[in-house]
Motif scaffolding. Structure first.
Motif, PDB file in Angstrom:
ATOM      1  N   ILE A 156      43.833  45.656  36.218  1.00  0.00           N
ATOM      2  CA  ILE A 156      42.624  45.176  36.894  1.00  0.00           C
ATOM      3  C   ILE A 156      41.365  45.608  36.153  1.00  0.00           C
ATOM      4  O   ILE A 156      40.443  44.816  35.969  1.00  0.00           O
ATOM      5  CB  ILE A 156      42.597  45.638  38.367  1.00  0.00           C
ATOM      6  CG1 ILE A 156      43.736  44.963  39.128  1.00  0.00           C
ATOM      7  CG2 ILE A 156      41.261  45.320  39.013  1.00  0.00           C
ATOM      8  CD1 ILE A 156      43.907  45.445  40.546  1.00  0.00           C
ATOM      9  N   ARG A 157      41.307  46.871  35.729  1.00  0.00           N
ATOM     10  CA  ARG A 157      40.115  47.361  35.020  1.00  0.00           C
ATOM     11  C   ARG A 157      39.827  46.515  33.775  1.00  0.00           C
ATOM     12  O   ARG A 157      38.710  46.073  33.562  1.00  0.00           O
ATOM     13  CB  ARG A 157      40.294  48.823  34.610  1.00  0.00           C
ATOM     14  CG  ARG A 157      39.110  49.374  33.827  1.00  0.00           C
ATOM     15  CD  ARG A 157      39.411  50.727  33.190  1.00  0.00           C
ATOM     16  NE  ARG A 157      39.899  51.704  34.135  1.00  0.00           N
ATOM     17  CZ  ARG A 157      39.166  52.683  34.641  1.00  0.00           C
ATOM     18  NH1 ARG A 157      37.914  52.819  34.278  1.00  0.00           N
ATOM     19  NH2 ARG A 157      39.690  53.532  35.492  1.00  0.00           N
ATOM     20  N   GLU A 158      40.858  46.257  32.987  1.00  0.00           N
ATOM     21  CA  GLU A 158      40.677  45.470  31.767  1.00  0.00           C
ATOM     22  C   GLU A 158      40.266  44.039  32.091  1.00  0.00           C
ATOM     23  O   GLU A 158      39.367  43.479  31.473  1.00  0.00           O
ATOM     24  CB  GLU A 158      41.973  45.474  30.952  1.00  0.00           C
ATOM     25  CG  GLU A 158      41.868  44.748  29.633  1.00  0.00           C
ATOM     26  CD  GLU A 158      43.167  44.748  28.852  1.00  0.00           C
ATOM     27  OE1 GLU A 158      43.240  43.979  27.869  1.00  0.00           O
ATOM     28  OE2 GLU A 158      44.110  45.481  29.204  1.00  0.00           O
ATOM     29  N   ARG A 159      40.929  43.435  33.084  1.00  0.00           N
ATOM     30  CA  ARG A 159      40.618  42.047  33.456  1.00  0.00           C
ATOM     31  C   ARG A 159      39.177  41.916  33.944  1.00  0.00           C
ATOM     32  O   ARG A 159      38.433  41.033  33.517  1.00  0.00           O
ATOM     33  CB  ARG A 159      41.588  41.541  34.526  1.00  0.00           C
ATOM     34  CG  ARG A 159      41.307  40.094  34.913  1.00  0.00           C
ATOM     35  CD  ARG A 159      42.357  39.504  35.824  1.00  0.00           C
ATOM     36  NE  ARG A 159      42.417  40.170  37.102  1.00  0.00           N
ATOM     37  CZ  ARG A 159      43.517  40.701  37.626  1.00  0.00           C
ATOM     38  NH1 ARG A 159      44.658  40.662  36.992  1.00  0.00           N
ATOM     39  NH2 ARG A 159      43.472  41.280  38.818  1.00  0.00           N
ATOM     40  N   VAL A 160      38.760  42.810  34.823  1.00  0.00           N
ATOM     41  CA  VAL A 160      37.411  42.735  35.385  1.00  0.00           C
ATOM     42  C   VAL A 160      36.368  43.024  34.301  1.00  0.00           C
ATOM     43  O   VAL A 160      35.336  42.350  34.240  1.00  0.00           O
ATOM     44  CB  VAL A 160      37.263  43.688  36.586  1.00  0.00           C
ATOM     45  CG1 VAL A 160      35.831  43.763  37.052  1.00  0.00           C
ATOM     46  CG2 VAL A 160      38.162  43.219  37.726  1.00  0.00           C
ATOM     47  N   THR A 161      36.644  43.977  33.435  1.00  0.00           N
ATOM     48  CA  THR A 161      35.705  44.296  32.350  1.00  0.00           C
ATOM     49  C   THR A 161      35.536  43.100  31.414  1.00  0.00           C
ATOM     50  O   THR A 161      34.414  42.756  31.036  1.00  0.00           O
ATOM     51  CB  THR A 161      36.186  45.537  31.570  1.00  0.00           C
ATOM     52  OG1 THR A 161      36.352  46.621  32.484  1.00  0.00           O
ATOM     53  CG2 THR A 161      35.199  45.927  30.500  1.00  0.00           C
TER      54      THR A 161
ATOM     55  N   THR B 197      27.668  40.761  41.378  1.00  0.00           N
ATOM     56  CA  THR B 197      26.286  40.577  40.933  1.00  0.00           C
ATOM     57  C   THR B 197      26.194  39.544  39.827  1.00  0.00           C
ATOM     58  O   THR B 197      25.396  38.599  39.912  1.00  0.00           O
ATOM     59  CB  THR B 197      25.690  41.918  40.456  1.00  0.00           C
ATOM     60  OG1 THR B 197      25.716  42.839  41.548  1.00  0.00           O
ATOM     61  CG2 THR B 197      24.267  41.747  39.963  1.00  0.00           C
ATOM     62  N   ILE B 198      27.008  39.680  38.793  1.00  0.00           N
ATOM     63  CA  ILE B 198      26.922  38.732  37.667  1.00  0.00           C
ATOM     64  C   ILE B 198      27.409  37.354  38.100  1.00  0.00           C
ATOM     65  O   ILE B 198      26.845  36.339  37.686  1.00  0.00           O
ATOM     66  CB  ILE B 198      27.673  39.244  36.412  1.00  0.00           C
ATOM     67  CG1 ILE B 198      27.406  38.341  35.204  1.00  0.00           C
ATOM     68  CG2 ILE B 198      29.159  39.371  36.651  1.00  0.00           C
ATOM     69  CD1 ILE B 198      25.973  38.299  34.750  1.00  0.00           C
ATOM     70  N   ALA B 199      28.409  37.284  38.958  1.00  0.00           N
ATOM     71  CA  ALA B 199      28.890  35.983  39.436  1.00  0.00           C
ATOM     72  C   ALA B 199      27.792  35.261  40.213  1.00  0.00           C
ATOM     73  O   ALA B 199      27.561  34.062  40.020  1.00  0.00           O
ATOM     74  CB  ALA B 199      30.133  36.163  40.305  1.00  0.00           C
TER      75      ALA B 199
ATOM     76  N   ALA C 154      34.891  50.111  43.367  1.00  0.00           N
ATOM     77  CA  ALA C 154      33.688  49.670  44.076  1.00  0.00           C
ATOM     78  C   ALA C 154      32.583  49.293  43.094  1.00  0.00           C
ATOM     79  O   ALA C 154      31.897  48.279  43.276  1.00  0.00           O
ATOM     80  CB  ALA C 154      33.204  50.762  45.024  1.00  0.00           C
ATOM     81  N   ALA C 155      32.432  50.085  42.035  1.00  0.00           N
ATOM     82  CA  ALA C 155      31.398  49.802  41.038  1.00  0.00           C
ATOM     83  C   ALA C 155      31.696  48.501  40.291  1.00  0.00           C
ATOM     84  O   ALA C 155      30.797  47.673  40.078  1.00  0.00           O
ATOM     85  CB  ALA C 155      31.277  50.964  40.056  1.00  0.00           C
ATOM     86  N   LEU C 156      32.948  48.310  39.903  1.00  0.00           N
ATOM     87  CA  LEU C 156      33.310  47.078  39.198  1.00  0.00           C
ATOM     88  C   LEU C 156      33.197  45.862  40.116  1.00  0.00           C
ATOM     89  O   LEU C 156      32.763  44.791  39.680  1.00  0.00           O
ATOM     90  CB  LEU C 156      34.729  47.188  38.630  1.00  0.00           C
ATOM     91  CG  LEU C 156      34.882  48.049  37.385  1.00  0.00           C
ATOM     92  CD1 LEU C 156      36.353  48.213  37.020  1.00  0.00           C
ATOM     93  CD2 LEU C 156      34.103  47.465  36.212  1.00  0.00           C
TER      94      LEU C 156
END
Length: 123
Positions: free
Chosen positions: A74-79, A21-23, A13-15
Protein backbone atom coordinates in the motif's frame (compact mmCIF):
# COMPACT_ATOMS: atom_id res chain seq x y z
CA UNK A 1 -4.10 -10.53 -4.80
CA UNK A 2 -4.28 -9.17 -1.27
CA UNK A 3 -2.75 -5.85 -0.30
CA UNK A 4 0.28 -5.79 1.92
CA UNK A 5 -0.65 -3.42 4.73
CA UNK A 6 2.82 -2.02 5.43
CA UNK A 7 1.73 1.15 7.26
CA UNK A 8 1.31 2.21 10.84
CA UNK A 9 -1.84 4.21 11.63
CA UNK A 10 -0.07 7.61 11.59
CA UNK A 11 1.59 7.02 8.21
CA UNK A 12 -1.65 5.63 6.79
CA UNK A 13 -3.59 8.70 7.94
CA UNK A 14 -0.96 11.04 6.47
CA UNK A 15 -0.89 9.22 3.13
CA UNK A 16 -4.69 9.09 3.01
CA UNK A 17 -4.88 12.83 3.62
CA UNK A 18 -2.24 13.51 0.96
CA UNK A 19 -3.98 11.28 -1.57
CA UNK A 20 -7.36 12.91 -0.90
CA UNK A 21 -5.86 16.39 -1.18
CA UNK A 22 -4.12 15.85 -4.52
CA UNK A 23 -7.10 13.93 -5.93
CA UNK A 24 -9.46 16.80 -5.05
CA UNK A 25 -7.02 19.36 -6.49
CA UNK A 26 -6.97 17.44 -9.78
CA UNK A 27 -10.76 17.17 -9.77
CA UNK A 28 -11.09 20.93 -9.26
CA UNK A 29 -8.97 21.59 -12.35
CA UNK A 30 -10.84 19.17 -14.59
CA UNK A 31 -13.64 20.68 -16.68
CA UNK A 32 -17.18 19.90 -15.68
CA UNK A 33 -18.90 19.43 -12.38
CA UNK A 34 -16.83 17.12 -10.17
CA UNK A 35 -18.48 18.05 -6.85
CA UNK A 36 -20.07 14.64 -6.31
CA UNK A 37 -16.79 12.87 -7.02
CA UNK A 38 -14.98 15.17 -4.60
CA UNK A 39 -17.59 14.34 -1.94
CA UNK A 40 -17.05 10.64 -2.60
CA UNK A 41 -13.27 11.08 -2.23
CA UNK A 42 -13.85 12.88 1.08
CA UNK A 43 -16.05 10.07 2.36
CA UNK A 44 -13.62 7.22 1.63
CA UNK A 45 -11.54 6.27 4.65
CA UNK A 46 -10.03 3.08 3.22
CA UNK A 47 -6.66 3.95 1.71
CA UNK A 48 -6.57 0.77 -0.35
CA UNK A 49 -9.98 1.47 -1.89
CA UNK A 50 -9.16 5.10 -2.60
CA UNK A 51 -5.83 4.23 -4.21
CA UNK A 52 -7.49 1.64 -6.46
CA UNK A 53 -10.29 4.04 -7.45
CA UNK A 54 -7.86 6.89 -8.15
CA UNK A 55 -5.54 4.71 -10.23
CA UNK A 56 -8.38 3.06 -12.15
CA UNK A 57 -10.05 6.36 -13.03
CA UNK A 58 -7.05 8.52 -13.77
CA UNK A 59 -6.06 9.60 -17.26
CA UNK A 60 -2.74 7.79 -17.32
CA UNK A 61 -1.12 5.33 -19.65
CA UNK A 62 -2.47 1.81 -19.33
CA UNK A 63 1.00 0.49 -18.46
CA UNK A 64 1.33 2.94 -15.57
CA UNK A 65 -2.19 2.18 -14.37
CA UNK A 66 -1.56 -1.55 -14.47
CA UNK A 67 1.75 -1.17 -12.63
CA UNK A 68 0.11 0.85 -9.86
CA UNK A 69 -2.90 -1.45 -9.55
CA UNK A 70 -0.65 -4.51 -9.39
CA UNK A 71 1.46 -3.03 -6.60
CA UNK A 72 0.40 -4.89 -3.45
CA UNK A 73 2.37 -2.81 -0.94
CA UNK A 74 0.00 0.00 0.00
CA UNK A 75 2.76 2.48 0.90
CA UNK A 76 4.47 2.02 -2.47
CA UNK A 77 1.20 2.14 -4.43
CA UNK A 78 -0.05 5.30 -2.71
CA UNK A 79 3.35 7.01 -2.99
CA UNK A 80 3.51 6.26 -6.73
CA UNK A 81 -0.06 7.43 -7.17
CA UNK A 82 0.51 10.70 -5.30
CA UNK A 83 3.61 11.38 -7.40
CA UNK A 84 1.74 10.60 -10.61
CA UNK A 85 -1.22 12.79 -9.59
CA UNK A 86 1.12 15.71 -8.88
CA UNK A 87 2.59 15.37 -12.38
CA UNK A 88 -0.90 15.08 -13.87
CA UNK A 89 -2.01 18.19 -11.97
CA UNK A 90 0.97 20.17 -13.26
CA UNK A 91 0.20 19.02 -16.80
CA UNK A 92 -3.43 20.11 -16.40
CA UNK A 93 -2.35 23.52 -15.09
CA UNK A 94 -0.04 24.05 -18.07
CA UNK A 95 -2.81 23.02 -20.47
CA UNK A 96 -5.23 25.35 -18.68
CA UNK A 97 -2.75 28.23 -18.92
CA UNK A 98 -2.17 27.62 -22.64
CA UNK A 99 -5.92 27.47 -23.28
CA UNK A 100 -6.51 30.72 -21.39
CA UNK A 101 -3.73 32.52 -23.29
CA UNK A 102 -4.98 31.17 -26.60
CA UNK A 103 -8.54 32.17 -25.79
CA UNK A 104 -7.40 35.65 -24.80
CA UNK A 105 -5.36 35.99 -28.01
CA UNK A 106 -8.28 34.81 -30.16
CA UNK A 107 -10.61 37.18 -28.33
CA UNK A 108 -8.26 40.10 -29.03
CA UNK A 109 -8.00 39.16 -32.72
CA UNK A 110 -11.79 38.97 -32.98
CA UNK A 111 -12.22 42.35 -31.26
CA UNK A 112 -9.65 43.93 -33.61
CA UNK A 113 -11.42 42.47 -36.63
CA UNK A 114 -14.82 43.77 -35.47
CA UNK A 115 -13.38 47.23 -34.86
CA UNK A 116 -11.80 47.28 -38.33
CA UNK A 117 -15.13 46.27 -39.87
CA UNK A 118 -16.94 48.97 -37.89
CA UNK A 119 -14.41 51.57 -39.09
CA UNK A 120 -14.93 50.47 -42.68
CA UNK A 121 -18.68 50.82 -42.24
CA UNK A 122 -18.35 54.30 -40.75
CA UNK A 123 -16.11 55.49 -43.62
Amino acid sequence: MDDVHDLDKTTEAALLTSLKTIAKQVLQILPGNTDSIQEMVDAIEDISLLSHLAAANDEIAIEQRQKILETVAIRERVTQLIDMLHKFKENLLVQQDINQKLSSKIGQIQRDHILREQLKTIK
